[in-house]
Design an enzyme around this catalytic site. Sequence first.
Site, PDB file in Angstrom:
ATOM      1  N   SER A  98       0.851  -1.191   0.000  1.00  0.00           N
ATOM      2  CA  SER A  98       0.000   0.000   0.000  1.00  0.00           C
ATOM      3  C   SER A  98       0.886   1.240   0.000  1.00  0.00           C
ATOM      4  O   SER A  98       2.090   1.164   0.302  1.00  0.00           O
ATOM      5  CB  SER A  98      -0.898   0.012   1.238  1.00  0.00           C
ATOM      6  N   ASP A 152      -0.771  -1.698  -4.166  1.00  0.00           N
ATOM      7  CA  ASP A 152      -2.151  -1.988  -3.768  1.00  0.00           C
ATOM      8  C   ASP A 152      -2.907  -0.687  -3.538  1.00  0.00           C
ATOM      9  O   ASP A 152      -2.442   0.192  -2.800  1.00  0.00           O
ATOM     10  CB  ASP A 152      -2.128  -2.832  -2.482  1.00  0.00           C
ATOM     11  N   HIS A 153      -4.058  -0.541  -4.164  1.00  0.00           N
ATOM     12  CA  HIS A 153      -4.910   0.653  -4.019  1.00  0.00           C
ATOM     13  C   HIS A 153      -4.130   1.940  -4.258  1.00  0.00           C
ATOM     14  O   HIS A 153      -4.165   2.883  -3.461  1.00  0.00           O
ATOM     15  CB  HIS A 153      -5.572   0.682  -2.635  1.00  0.00           C
ATOM     16  N   HIS A 166     -10.723  -8.356  -3.031  1.00  0.00           N
ATOM     17  CA  HIS A 166     -10.024  -7.689  -1.930  1.00  0.00           C
ATOM     18  C   HIS A 166     -10.701  -8.070  -0.614  1.00  0.00           C
ATOM     19  O   HIS A 166     -11.833  -8.526  -0.600  1.00  0.00           O
ATOM     20  CB  HIS A 166     -10.061  -6.168  -2.118  1.00  0.00           C
ATOM     21  N   GLY A 167      -9.999  -7.851   0.500  1.00  0.00           N
ATOM     22  CA  GLY A 167     -10.579  -8.167   1.797  1.00  0.00           C
ATOM     23  C   GLY A 167     -10.685  -9.656   2.043  1.00  0.00           C
ATOM     24  O   GLY A 167     -11.703 -10.157   2.529  1.00  0.00           O
TER      25      GLY A 167
END
Length: 296
Positions: free
Chosen positions: A56, A91-92, A214-215
Amino acid sequence: MFKKSTRKTVKITKMLQDAKNNKYAIAHININNLEWIKSVLDAVQETNTPVILGVSEGAAKYMCGFKNIVQMVENVMEAKKITQPVALHLDHGSYSGAIAALKAGFSSVMFDGSSLPFNENLFKLKKVIALAKRKNASVEAEVGGIGGQEDGVSSAGELADVSECETIAKQSIACLAAGIGNIHGIYPSDWKGLNFKRLSEITRVTNNMPLVLHGGTGIPTDQIKKAIELGIAKINVNTECQLAFAAATRKYIEENKDIDLKNKGFDPRKLLKPGCDAIKEAVIKKFKIFGCLGKA
């Protein structure tokens, strides 16, 4: 001058297409420091499994920037003689973050424009794709926010619009993250589960595009397996490894091993080892559940 590492990370394109075609999912494991990198790569080497190392923007800042991460990962790969496919993936990522990660040498980036108006998401995605092509890197896009919060990226978890997914999937991307009721972090007791109807609709219009869940922490195994059957080829895990690391480290300290002066229990290499072992164990467990174990 220092000799450059000869071990290179790879794009996610081939590993995800193989996963999609053969009904398993690649584990995307978020890394947070050197211990995380070593632990995940130990799991990869022991089980002969491909992996995506996710970073991230918050973790990148903590680890002193994208360039440092690229060098850390590739140097650890060389030291451990890793031959399995390893992707280094943002990521993101914001638009500026995705551009910076590509310039630093990441082999893959996610541009998360899901909070933007759709036309702006598409416009910026095309610019990220153009740079990724020049850098021989791959791109993940997102439609429909993922619930919860991760490093300041938050969403209520709305379902992805099917027509928007269809449009995004026509771009030169490796995979598409689409909101289907999944959230970041720990799932609440009243969570309604994944929306398989919406996932089926997205799979139908995206023409064999590998989809991303995701998650991945806390989703029941039966739902994970059904999601893979319906087109999910990449599953992100972060919280589960963090919880495992924290629990094992806490146990070590509560057993007063850190104040064992005779055996130097305070040495960070000893203090952090139980947590690192717990990360490795959690990662291998995910490899088994996702069906990617031994698929390198």
